[in-house]
Design a protein around this motif. Sequence first.
Motif, PDB file in Angstrom:
ATOM      1  N   TYR A 247       1.403  10.560  14.436  1.00 45.45           N
ATOM      2  CA  TYR A 247       1.042  11.267  13.211  1.00 45.45           C
ATOM      3  C   TYR A 247      -0.142  12.162  13.553  1.00 45.45           C
ATOM      4  CZ  TYR A 247      -0.941  12.211   8.610  1.00 45.45           C
ATOM      5  OH  TYR A 247      -1.450  12.842   7.494  1.00 45.45           O
TER       6      TYR A 247
ATOM      7  N   LYS B  40       0.830  -1.205   0.000  1.00 45.22           N
ATOM      8  CA  LYS B  40       0.000   0.000   0.000  1.00 45.22           C
ATOM      9  C   LYS B  40       0.871   1.265   0.000  1.00 45.22           C
ATOM     10  CE  LYS B  40      -3.736  -2.349   2.432  1.00 45.22           C
ATOM     11  NZ  LYS B  40      -4.453  -2.513   3.725  1.00 45.22           N
ATOM     12  N   MET B  41       1.967   1.211   0.737  1.00 50.48           N
ATOM     13  CA  MET B  41       2.890   2.350   0.759  1.00 50.48           C
ATOM     14  C   MET B  41       3.516   2.561  -0.612  1.00 50.48           C
ATOM     15  SD  MET B  41       4.665   1.645   4.487  1.00 50.48           S
ATOM     16  CE  MET B  41       5.820   3.012   4.346  1.00 50.48           C
ATOM     17  N   LYS B  42       3.895   1.458  -1.255  1.00 53.45           N
ATOM     18  CA  LYS B  42       4.497   1.545  -2.586  1.00 53.45           C
ATOM     19  C   LYS B  42       3.503   2.106  -3.602  1.00 53.45           C
ATOM     20  CE  LYS B  42       7.033  -1.220  -6.018  1.00 53.45           C
ATOM     21  NZ  LYS B  42       7.559  -2.577  -6.346  1.00 53.45           N
ATOM     22  N   ALA B  43       2.244   1.736  -3.462  1.00 53.18           N
ATOM     23  CA  ALA B  43       1.200   2.214  -4.373  1.00 53.18           C
ATOM     24  C   ALA B  43       0.649   3.584  -3.961  1.00 53.18           C
ATOM     25  CB  ALA B  43       0.071   1.201  -4.433  1.00 53.18           C
ATOM     26  N   ASN B  44       1.127   4.086  -2.830  1.00 54.88           N
ATOM     27  CA  ASN B  44       0.701   5.394  -2.315  1.00 54.88           C
ATOM     28  C   ASN B  44      -0.805   5.440  -2.051  1.00 54.88           C
ATOM     29  OD1 ASN B  44       1.361   7.976  -1.410  1.00 54.88           O
ATOM     30  ND2 ASN B  44       0.868   8.928  -3.377  1.00 54.88           N
ATOM     31  N   THR B  45      -1.328   4.342  -1.517  1.00 56.93           N
ATOM     32  CA  THR B  45      -2.763   4.264  -1.228  1.00 56.93           C
ATOM     33  C   THR B  45      -3.057   4.169   0.265  1.00 56.93           C
ATOM     34  OG1 THR B  45      -2.787   1.840  -1.406  1.00 56.93           O
ATOM     35  CG2 THR B  45      -3.188   3.114  -3.431  1.00 56.93           C
ATOM     36  N   VAL B  46      -2.036   4.306   1.110  1.00 63.19           N
ATOM     37  CA  VAL B  46      -2.208   4.089   2.544  1.00 63.19           C
ATOM     38  C   VAL B  46      -3.252   5.026   3.137  1.00 63.19           C
ATOM     39  CG1 VAL B  46      -1.095   4.195   4.797  1.00 63.19           C
ATOM     40  CG2 VAL B  46       0.098   3.143   2.899  1.00 63.19           C
ATOM     41  N   LEU B  47      -3.105   6.331   2.909  1.00 70.83           N
ATOM     42  CA  LEU B  47      -4.032   7.293   3.506  1.00 70.83           C
ATOM     43  C   LEU B  47      -5.463   7.050   3.032  1.00 70.83           C
ATOM     44  CD1 LEU B  47      -1.954  10.609   3.402  1.00 70.83           C
ATOM     45  CD2 LEU B  47      -2.376   9.098   5.349  1.00 70.83           C
ATOM     46  N   LYS B  48      -5.631   6.702   1.768  1.00 76.45           N
ATOM     47  CA  LYS B  48      -6.957   6.438   1.224  1.00 76.45           C
ATOM     48  C   LYS B  48      -7.594   5.239   1.917  1.00 76.45           C
ATOM     49  CE  LYS B  48      -9.398   5.318  -3.085  1.00 76.45           C
ATOM     50  NZ  LYS B  48      -9.247   5.054  -4.542  1.00 76.45           N
ATOM     51  N   GLU B  49      -6.802   4.190   2.152  1.00 73.31           N
ATOM     52  CA  GLU B  49      -7.347   2.979   2.752  1.00 73.31           C
ATOM     53  C   GLU B  49      -7.512   3.114   4.270  1.00 73.31           C
ATOM     54  OE1 GLU B  49      -6.170  -0.805   1.290  1.00 73.31           O
ATOM     55  OE2 GLU B  49      -5.168   0.032  -0.471  1.00 73.31           O
TER      56      GLU B  49
ATOM     57  N   SER C 240       8.797  12.120  11.237  1.00 70.82           N
ATOM     58  CA  SER C 240       7.471  12.477  11.745  1.00 70.82           C
ATOM     59  C   SER C 240       7.531  13.228  13.073  1.00 70.82           C
ATOM     60  CB  SER C 240       6.605  11.224  11.905  1.00 70.82           C
ATOM     61  OG  SER C 240       7.111  10.377  12.926  1.00 70.82           O
TER      62      SER C 240
END
Length: 290
Positions: A206, A130-139, A232
């Motif tokens: 965070y 998910k981090m590699k796809a840059n979808t973490v915040l969305k999920e 962070s």
Amino acid sequence: MKKILLALALLIAITGNAQQKVIQLYNGTVPGSENWDWNQNESADNVYHSNVVYNVSHPTLTVYLPDSTVANTGVALVICPGGGLQTLSINHEGYDVGKWCQKHGITAFLLEYRLMHTLGPDPYKEMLAKMKANTVLKEQAPVAPLANADGRAAIAYVRAHAAEYGVSPNKIGIVGFSAGGTIAATTAYNYTPQNRPDFVAPIYAYFPPEMQVNVPADAPPMFLAAASDDKSSVYSVELYTTWINSNHLAELHLFLNGAHGFGMKTQHLSSDAWADLFYNWIKQAGFIKP
């Protein structure tokens, strides 16, 4: 041999935890996730070989009563491990914190809050994808409010049962690490008399500036800690500044090193001192009487 030792360590951890009282945070179905039916798991069989809890769909509180050899301070502490809302780093940000509380006369309530659904056997692998796809915040977005609600519910539970556990209803704090620190910090906003924390401790949390608005007039005192070699850490500095500028009590420790996720690890680094500093701060803030 290495696998045998790892399995033995995991068994010891599970056995020790089994001796603690475990409470279902909600009666019946869990509000907001009524259809979640996956099974919670705990495993170190992942890319980091680190013991984690994942697939939490029914939040629980595990109770750590003070050791019989120390005086009960009357202080209660809700513990929120981190893990990016994908896992719970259950050892050094969970079990070990509960044991530390026991030795210091604090009644601890380890919160296992709701997490994103892990589809396979390795939650870390899925998080890295998910981090590699840059979808973490969305999920994370649909799960974060549920996890935050669990933090508030945990405080409310402890306050409602304060007499049962020998704690004071006005000495209930919450400490959280990373994503768990986000939960801890969130409870310092928009609370009710039932779920207001008496003190909060976001550790390398965070919590960006857009979340630091509308600070309540009676906001609780705050203890913050992070390491300078953790990018962070800027959020801790900003949150400290927000609290001070709002005329509320706060203490910040920004250590030379320790990186993200130091928790209760012994790394022989400056961040190792955070727990002792936290205990002294609890005393200085008046929650523990001489």
